[in-house]
Design a protein around this motif. Structure first.
Motif, PDB file in Angstrom:
ATOM      1  N   ALA A   1      49.916  78.469  46.473  1.00 23.86           N
ATOM      2  CA  ALA A   1      49.701  79.654  47.303  1.00 23.86           C
ATOM      3  C   ALA A   1      51.006  80.434  47.491  1.00 23.86           C
ATOM      4  O   ALA A   1      51.150  81.190  48.439  1.00 23.86           O
ATOM      5  CB  ALA A   1      49.130  79.244  48.658  1.00 23.86           C
ATOM      6  N   LYS A   2      51.948  80.232  46.567  1.00 22.90           N
ATOM      7  CA  LYS A   2      53.249  80.908  46.610  1.00 22.90           C
ATOM      8  C   LYS A   2      53.969  80.656  47.934  1.00 22.90           C
ATOM      9  O   LYS A   2      54.502  81.570  48.560  1.00 22.90           O
ATOM     10  CB  LYS A   2      53.099  82.412  46.371  1.00 22.90           C
ATOM     11  CG  LYS A   2      52.478  82.771  45.034  1.00 22.90           C
ATOM     12  CD  LYS A   2      52.535  84.268  44.710  1.00 22.90           C
ATOM     13  CE  LYS A   2      52.502  85.170  45.867  1.00 22.90           C
ATOM     14  NZ  LYS A   2      52.317  86.591  45.538  1.00 22.90           N
ATOM     15  N   GLY A   3      53.945  79.398  48.383  1.00 26.63           N
ATOM     16  CA  GLY A   3      54.580  79.053  49.646  1.00 26.63           C
ATOM     17  C   GLY A   3      56.044  79.454  49.696  1.00 26.63           C
ATOM     18  O   GLY A   3      56.757  79.429  48.686  1.00 26.63           O
ATOM     19  N   LEU A   4      56.529  79.819  50.874  1.00 24.97           N
ATOM     20  CA  LEU A   4      57.859  80.403  51.035  1.00 24.97           C
ATOM     21  C   LEU A   4      58.975  79.361  50.953  1.00 24.97           C
ATOM     22  O   LEU A   4      58.952  78.354  51.675  1.00 24.97           O
ATOM     23  CB  LEU A   4      57.960  81.134  52.377  1.00 24.97           C
ATOM     24  CG  LEU A   4      57.491  82.590  52.401  1.00 24.97           C
ATOM     25  CD1 LEU A   4      56.015  82.699  52.069  1.00 24.97           C
ATOM     26  CD2 LEU A   4      57.769  83.219  53.762  1.00 24.97           C
ATOM     27  N   LYS A   5      59.941  79.642  50.096  1.00 29.88           N
ATOM     28  CA  LYS A   5      61.171  78.860  50.044  1.00 29.88           C
ATOM     29  C   LYS A   5      62.072  79.307  51.203  1.00 29.88           C
ATOM     30  O   LYS A   5      61.908  80.415  51.735  1.00 29.88           O
ATOM     31  CB  LYS A   5      61.894  79.083  48.715  1.00 29.88           C
ATOM     32  CG  LYS A   5      61.074  78.706  47.487  1.00 29.88           C
ATOM     33  CD  LYS A   5      60.840  77.221  47.409  1.00 29.88           C
ATOM     34  CE  LYS A   5      60.102  76.835  46.133  1.00 29.88           C
ATOM     35  NZ  LYS A   5      59.688  75.400  46.153  1.00 29.88           N
ATOM     36  N   PRO A   6      63.027  78.469  51.615  1.00 30.94           N
ATOM     37  CA  PRO A   6      63.888  78.831  52.754  1.00 30.94           C
ATOM     38  C   PRO A   6      64.539  80.210  52.627  1.00 30.94           C
ATOM     39  O   PRO A   6      64.602  80.952  53.619  1.00 30.94           O
ATOM     40  CB  PRO A   6      64.934  77.715  52.755  1.00 30.94           C
ATOM     41  CG  PRO A   6      64.196  76.525  52.222  1.00 30.94           C
ATOM     42  CD  PRO A   6      63.292  77.084  51.154  1.00 30.94           C
ATOM     43  N   GLU A   7      65.004  80.559  51.439  1.00 29.01           N
ATOM     44  CA  GLU A   7      65.649  81.870  51.280  1.00 29.01           C
ATOM     45  C   GLU A   7      64.645  83.019  51.460  1.00 29.01           C
ATOM     46  O   GLU A   7      65.008  84.116  51.920  1.00 29.01           O
ATOM     47  CB  GLU A   7      66.350  81.969  49.921  1.00 29.01           C
ATOM     48  CG  GLU A   7      65.451  81.834  48.695  1.00 29.01           C
ATOM     49  CD  GLU A   7      65.255  80.394  48.232  1.00 29.01           C
ATOM     50  OE1 GLU A   7      64.823  80.204  47.084  1.00 29.01           O
ATOM     51  OE2 GLU A   7      65.542  79.463  49.022  1.00 29.01           O
ATOM     52  N   GLN A   8      63.383  82.778  51.111  1.00 27.99           N
ATOM     53  CA  GLN A   8      62.365  83.808  51.297  1.00 27.99           C
ATOM     54  C   GLN A   8      62.032  83.992  52.773  1.00 27.99           C
ATOM     55  O   GLN A   8      61.692  85.100  53.203  1.00 27.99           O
ATOM     56  CB  GLN A   8      61.086  83.437  50.525  1.00 27.99           C
ATOM     57  CG  GLN A   8      61.247  83.501  49.014  1.00 27.99           C
ATOM     58  CD  GLN A   8      59.970  83.022  48.303  1.00 27.99           C
ATOM     59  OE1 GLN A   8      59.582  81.861  48.443  1.00 27.99           O
ATOM     60  NE2 GLN A   8      59.340  83.911  47.568  1.00 27.99           N
ATOM     61  N   ILE A   9      62.131  82.927  53.535  1.00 31.69           N
ATOM     62  CA  ILE A   9      61.895  83.028  54.978  1.00 31.69           C
ATOM     63  C   ILE A   9      62.905  83.975  55.611  1.00 31.69           C
ATOM     64  O   ILE A   9      62.550  84.830  56.427  1.00 31.69           O
ATOM     65  CB  ILE A   9      61.971  81.636  55.639  1.00 31.69           C
ATOM     66  CG1 ILE A   9      60.798  80.773  55.167  1.00 31.69           C
ATOM     67  CG2 ILE A   9      61.963  81.756  57.161  1.00 31.69           C
ATOM     68  CD1 ILE A   9      60.898  79.316  55.559  1.00 31.69           C
ATOM     69  N   VAL A  10      64.160  83.843  55.217  1.00 30.08           N
ATOM     70  CA  VAL A  10      65.215  84.727  55.728  1.00 30.08           C
ATOM     71  C   VAL A  10      64.880  86.177  55.394  1.00 30.08           C
ATOM     72  O   VAL A  10      64.996  87.079  56.241  1.00 30.08           O
ATOM     73  CB  VAL A  10      66.588  84.336  55.132  1.00 30.08           C
ATOM     74  CG1 VAL A  10      67.656  85.340  55.558  1.00 30.08           C
ATOM     75  CG2 VAL A  10      66.978  82.924  55.561  1.00 30.08           C
ATOM     76  N   GLN A  11      64.432  86.416  54.159  1.00 28.31           N
ATOM     77  CA  GLN A  11      64.089  87.777  53.729  1.00 28.31           C
ATOM     78  C   GLN A  11      62.884  88.317  54.495  1.00 28.31           C
ATOM     79  O   GLN A  11      62.866  89.474  54.914  1.00 28.31           O
ATOM     80  CB  GLN A  11      63.810  87.788  52.225  1.00 28.31           C
ATOM     81  CG  GLN A  11      65.020  87.459  51.366  1.00 28.31           C
ATOM     82  CD  GLN A  11      64.643  87.114  49.924  1.00 28.31           C
ATOM     83  OE1 GLN A  11      63.482  87.169  49.540  1.00 28.31           O
ATOM     84  NE2 GLN A  11      65.639  86.739  49.133  1.00 28.31           N
TER      85      GLN A  11
END
Length: 551
Positions: A361-371
């Motif tokens: 489901a294209k789960g968010l990586k930590p760097e994507q959470i910041v974005q």
């Protein structure tokens, strides 16, 4: 118009049939990928030209050509070829959970199994354990899936019945505007799953039949109570005849379950003259018991104690909690989700995209959470006083941990913890896993507590009382997932949760802007359990929610 979902379903079926026939795995993957991409598209393929379609991710020249065939003719010739050389029973076997196309192909070619009945017999005779890739556990799982399918045969989601029910009602009311026609039975009681739609009317068989006689394959059958109308691939309709003098009596009697009706008549009586259904309750000096509560004797006792609750209404929902955007597997962007929620009159959106373990489901990586959080900050400035709250639907991992480290979990306003993987568990394992997540101090809401999909998948087994008690003890909110295929927590357990002091939250689990409207189905189910706005988190105003989170 051929909608994207229909096109996606054609490619998905083509891919599976090719797998069954042992075709090149690269080609089958091409069509399954196309199906996934098409279903997630924000706009309809019919509105695009071939060049635009070909430029879409995962859509090559061969797939584009097949899409144009579908848009032009309404069918996919390649799919028809495979359907013609595949026994219908084999296609039907694709609906069995836990057995994929490749294994179906093995069963067909090596054991000659061509139907679900033959497969059930083979499992009972222990014939699958000789095949490579099969075993006793696989046999047991297949038998359970078949039993689940058979038990739910002929049943429909309330949502699935709603459209045809409204069409039938509209047709009758348009033809006979002066007559009495009312929904009854399980449909009126708002049961999430129903077998048929009941209607009480003062019309006769001779009135009803001509209105629907032109529908292809419609069948009528005279019944003792009135008339049954059967439509292909749809719930049947049961018409009960109620003359002017006993119309409301018939409405009362056919709405209630036998359990409710029998308990009522043991203590109370139906008066000779009934001009309104409410008169039955007034005559017996009882408060009106709404149709959705007429399931058992418990509702009568509640009425006798004058404790019929003022239940949650759709208008009581102040914000959308639990929604997904294109950051994970949602169809619409974060800004589209937020502006739509605002324009619908909501005060806030709790965006809860999937966590990193949900790779499918294209789960968010930590760097994507910041974005994503940076985008939320900008949108909150732009859309104020509307507010987007930072959340995540964090996977509950197999050992009960949440899907991120504590320092990342601390960056969210609230966290929905849900099980999405390794669903085949014993009750002991399921409870160990869920209780660990409930005890995690970062868990705000327990998402869809049993993971069930109505008519499609049984949930993992849980001890509801222990689960609810633990949520109360650790101040964790219990979700009522409003998607009509989930409606999880089940309405039967809402009263126990309220009795124990739990806070619940009716959430749409919206994966698109239109998904926000799923709130309606959650409200219908929540009303059956007696949920009030005071005990529903998503009925909090923005200020109330922020204060609640702070406390």
């Amino acid at each position: 118009m051929v909608h994207n979902k229909e096109i996606a379903a054609m490619f998905d079926l083509l891919s599976k049939l090719m797998d069954i026939h042992g075709e090149n795995s690269f080609k089958t993957k091409t069509y399954s990928t196309a199906a996934y991409r098409i279903e997630k598209l924000p706009e309809q393929l019919e509105s695009m030209d071939p060049g635009q379609i070909h430029s879409l991710p995962g859509i090559g020249e061969a797939v584009t050509k097949k899409i144009m065939e579908i848009l032009t003719t309404g069918s996919l010739p390649a799919l028809q070829e495979y359907l013609e050389k595949t026994p219908p029973g084999i296609v039907e076997m694709l609906s069995i959970k836990g057995i994929g196309p490749k294994k179906i192909g093995i069963l067909w070619k090596e054991l000659g199994i061509e139907s679900i009945g033959e497969l059930e017999y083979a499992c009972n005779e222990n014939r699958l354990i000789i095949l490579k890739g099969f075993g006793a556990k696989t046999q047991e799982s297949i038998l359970k899936s078949i039993a689940f399918m058979q038990n739910n045969k002929g049943l429909y989601l309330w949502m699935e019945a709603e459209a045809i029910a409204n069409e039938v009602m509209k047709s009758l009311q348009k033809t006979f505007p002066e007559n009495r026609i009312r929904f009854s039975g399980a449909y009126r009681r708002q049961l999430p799953v129903i077998a048929h739609v009941d209607i009480v009317t003062d019309l006769t068989e001779d009135n009803i039949k001509p209105v629907f006689a032109a529908i292809p394959e419609v069948r009528f059958e005279h019944q003792e109570h009135g008339l049954q109308m059967t439509l292909p691939n749809m719930p049947s309709f049961l018409f009960y005849y109620g003359k002017n003098t006993d119309f409301h009596k018939a409405l009362f009697e056919t709405t209630a379950t036998p359990s409710f009706a029998d308990s009522f008549l043991e203590k109370y009586t139906i008066p000779e003259t009934v001009n309104r259904e409410e008169d039955i309750f007034l005559y017996n000096r009882l408060p009106y018991i709404p149709p959705y509560l007429r399931e058992s004797e418990a509702a009568i006792k509640t009425a006798e104690e004058n404790k019929i609750p003022s239940v949650l209404q759709t208008g009581d929902i102040k914000g959308i909690i639990h929604a997904h955007s294109t950051w994970s597997d949602g169809v619409d962007s974060l800004e589209q989700m937020a502006t739509t929620a605002r324009d619908k009159g909501y005060e806030y959106l709790v965006i809860s995209d999937h966590s990193q373990s949900a790779f499918y489901a294209k789960g968010l990586k930590p760097e994507q959470i910041v974005q994503q959080h940076a985008e939320i900050n900008l949108l909150n400035e732009k859309l104020a006083p509307f507010r987007i709250l930072k959340s995540i639907e964090a996977d509950i991992l197999y050992d009960g941990r949440l899907d991120y480290t504590d320092d990342i979990l601390a960056t969210f306003d609230l966290i929905i913890a849900s099980v999405h993987s390794n669903l085949k568990m014993t009750e002991e394992k399921a409870m160990q896993r869920i209780l660990a997540a409930i005890q995690n101090p970062f868990t705000t809401i327990l998402g869809h507590p049993t993971g069930r999909l109505l008519l499609s998948r049984e949930g993992y087994p849980v001890d509801h009382k222990t689960l609810i008690d633990a949520c109360v003890a650790h101040n964790v909110v219990i979700e009522i997932n409003a998607h009509p295929r989930r409606l999880d927590l089940d309405w039967n357990w809402i009263s126990y949760a309220l009795e124990k002091g739990a806070m619940l939250s009716l959430n749409p689990d919206a994966h698109s802007v239109s998904g926000m409207d799923m709130v309606k189905y959650g409200v219908l189910a929540a009303q059956k359990g007696g949920l009030t706005k005071e005990r529903n988190l998503s009925s909090q105003s923005l200020a109330g929610l922020l204060k609640w989170l702070e406390e």
